[in-house]
Scaffold this motif. Sequence first.
Motif, PDB file in Angstrom:
ATOM      1  N   SER A  78       9.826   1.694   0.761  1.00 55.20           N
ATOM      2  CA  SER A  78      10.199   2.229  -0.550  1.00 55.20           C
ATOM      3  C   SER A  78      11.605   2.816  -0.537  1.00 55.20           C
TER       4      SER A  78
ATOM      5  N   ARG B 237       3.607   3.515  -4.042  1.00 55.24           N
ATOM      6  CA  ARG B 237       2.894   3.935  -5.250  1.00 55.24           C
ATOM      7  C   ARG B 237       3.837   4.696  -6.173  1.00 55.24           C
TER       8      ARG B 237
ATOM      9  N   ARG C   1       6.602   2.354  -7.611  1.00 56.11           N
ATOM     10  CA  ARG C   1       6.084   1.504  -8.681  1.00 56.11           C
ATOM     11  C   ARG C   1       5.966   2.265  -9.988  1.00 56.11           C
ATOM     12  N   GLU C   2       5.622   3.558  -9.900  1.00 53.17           N
ATOM     13  CA  GLU C   2       5.544   4.371 -11.110  1.00 53.17           C
ATOM     14  C   GLU C   2       6.927   4.649 -11.678  1.00 53.17           C
TER      15      GLU C   2
ATOM     16  N   ASN D 231       9.894   2.862 -10.974  1.00 51.24           N
ATOM     17  CA  ASN D 231      10.659   1.664 -11.298  1.00 51.24           C
ATOM     18  C   ASN D 231       9.897   0.443 -10.771  1.00 51.24           C
ATOM     19  N   SER D 232       9.075  -0.145 -11.611  1.00 57.68           N
ATOM     20  CA  SER D 232       8.235  -1.262 -11.182  1.00 57.68           C
ATOM     21  C   SER D 232       9.062  -2.483 -10.805  1.00 57.68           C
ATOM     22  N   THR D 233      10.231  -2.647 -11.437  1.00 64.65           N
ATOM     23  CA  THR D 233      11.090  -3.796 -11.118  1.00 64.65           C
ATOM     24  C   THR D 233      11.591  -3.716  -9.689  1.00 64.65           C
TER      25      THR D 233
ATOM     26  N   ALA E 213      10.212  -2.069  -7.270  1.00 57.93           N
ATOM     27  CA  ALA E 213       9.059  -2.225  -6.382  1.00 57.93           C
ATOM     28  C   ALA E 213       8.744  -3.709  -6.178  1.00 57.93           C
ATOM     29  N   GLN E 214       8.798  -4.491  -7.245  1.00 60.56           N
ATOM     30  CA  GLN E 214       8.547  -5.929  -7.140  1.00 60.56           C
ATOM     31  C   GLN E 214       9.606  -6.618  -6.286  1.00 60.56           C
TER      32      GLN E 214
END
Length: 425
Positions: free
Chosen positions: A86, A129, A132-133, A135-137, A139-140
Amino acid sequence: MQSPMRRALRCGSVAALGALAVAAFLLVLTPTRDAALPARNKYGLVFDAGSTHTALYIYRWPADKENGTGIVSQVEACTAAGRGISSYADDPAGAGASLKPCLDKAMEIIPAEQQRETPTYLGATAGMRLLREQNSTKAQQVFAEVAKAIGEYPVEFRGAQVLTGNEEGSFGWISVNFLMETLVKASPSTAQISHPCYPRGYQENITTAELYDSPCVRAPSSPSAAQLLRVMGTGEPAACSAAVQQLFNLSCGANSTCGFNGVYQPPVRGQFFAFSGLYHSLHFLNLTEGQPLTLVNATIGQFCTSTWEKVQRELPTASRIQLRDACAASTYALTLLLQGFGFNHTTWRNIRFTRQVTGVDVGWTLGYMLNLTNMIPSEIPQRVIGLRRSNWIAAMVLLATMLILTFCLLALTCCQKSSSGYVSL
């Protein structure tokens, strides 16, 4: 002419060979039994992508499973360099690259002919986790680069996923029970924020964008995300403990006994294992050797009231982040165990803080691998037909005797031919 003695020896050898041949033939005809060849091993890889670091665990189990579950053992553990994946939110390719040294090590351990059938998983926990909360982009993107790096190796990559807290805890429970066989200077305009869980004298400059609301520090309602904030440690154990307790919903409602959120929990009884974060939080302060709760409380309180200069001097090998977070982490662990799970001065003695059980690292990864072996088909052991051990030994003795007699018979024949070839003068 042959002498009577030579003729007798030759006849006796032929008779003995005949008898031995008949005996060997009868042994071969005796009942055989079906024997299984030793089962080959299967391998599996699990990446534990945590918030502070990533570790690769290499597991092995016999291909013929028991009750549908592989009897998994840990072969090796490898810690990747750098922090958790992360932390590569702004450098996704770096997340993938950080895994390669451990994958190289795994390829040295797993036989080449089995690498392409080795299931490989990556489970991400708290760090991903949170990312993703936020900045989901990003994280992907991190997951995409991780999958790309693993895909460069001859393994059967089955994907990366973010584990929920419930899954992480459940797989950790499976692991333990399986192993136990039960199953810079700030500018003058910088705003200041107090942090009761950081040592007195500790300072850190961050921007508003980097600070999120937490029980210990509330982000000011500033319209400028670039505003600098100076976080000042005040070292107040009572305030730190009160702030940490806000994380837990400890009201039981109609239940007389509960753990969290009103969910019933029976009184603690028996022996318990505390691992992963619980272990590391208290091990940093040398509180995992069965010390009484009074000493644990006193040690944490003493550390939390220490100055920044003192903790740096007394723990020179610890990192800045470890020293900064030790009070908060140990207070959280203590609150979880006492207020959350209901341990007290008596039952505290039943907690065993540990990193390993029977030489295997305790965490969610082993339980995860055990659960996944249920979805990997069991192989039927290869079988061969063989003689019983006693019959095999007897047959070998008879064959050896037959060889000796054959050589003796050949020697007599050669001597006989040699003697008959002379001409008398």
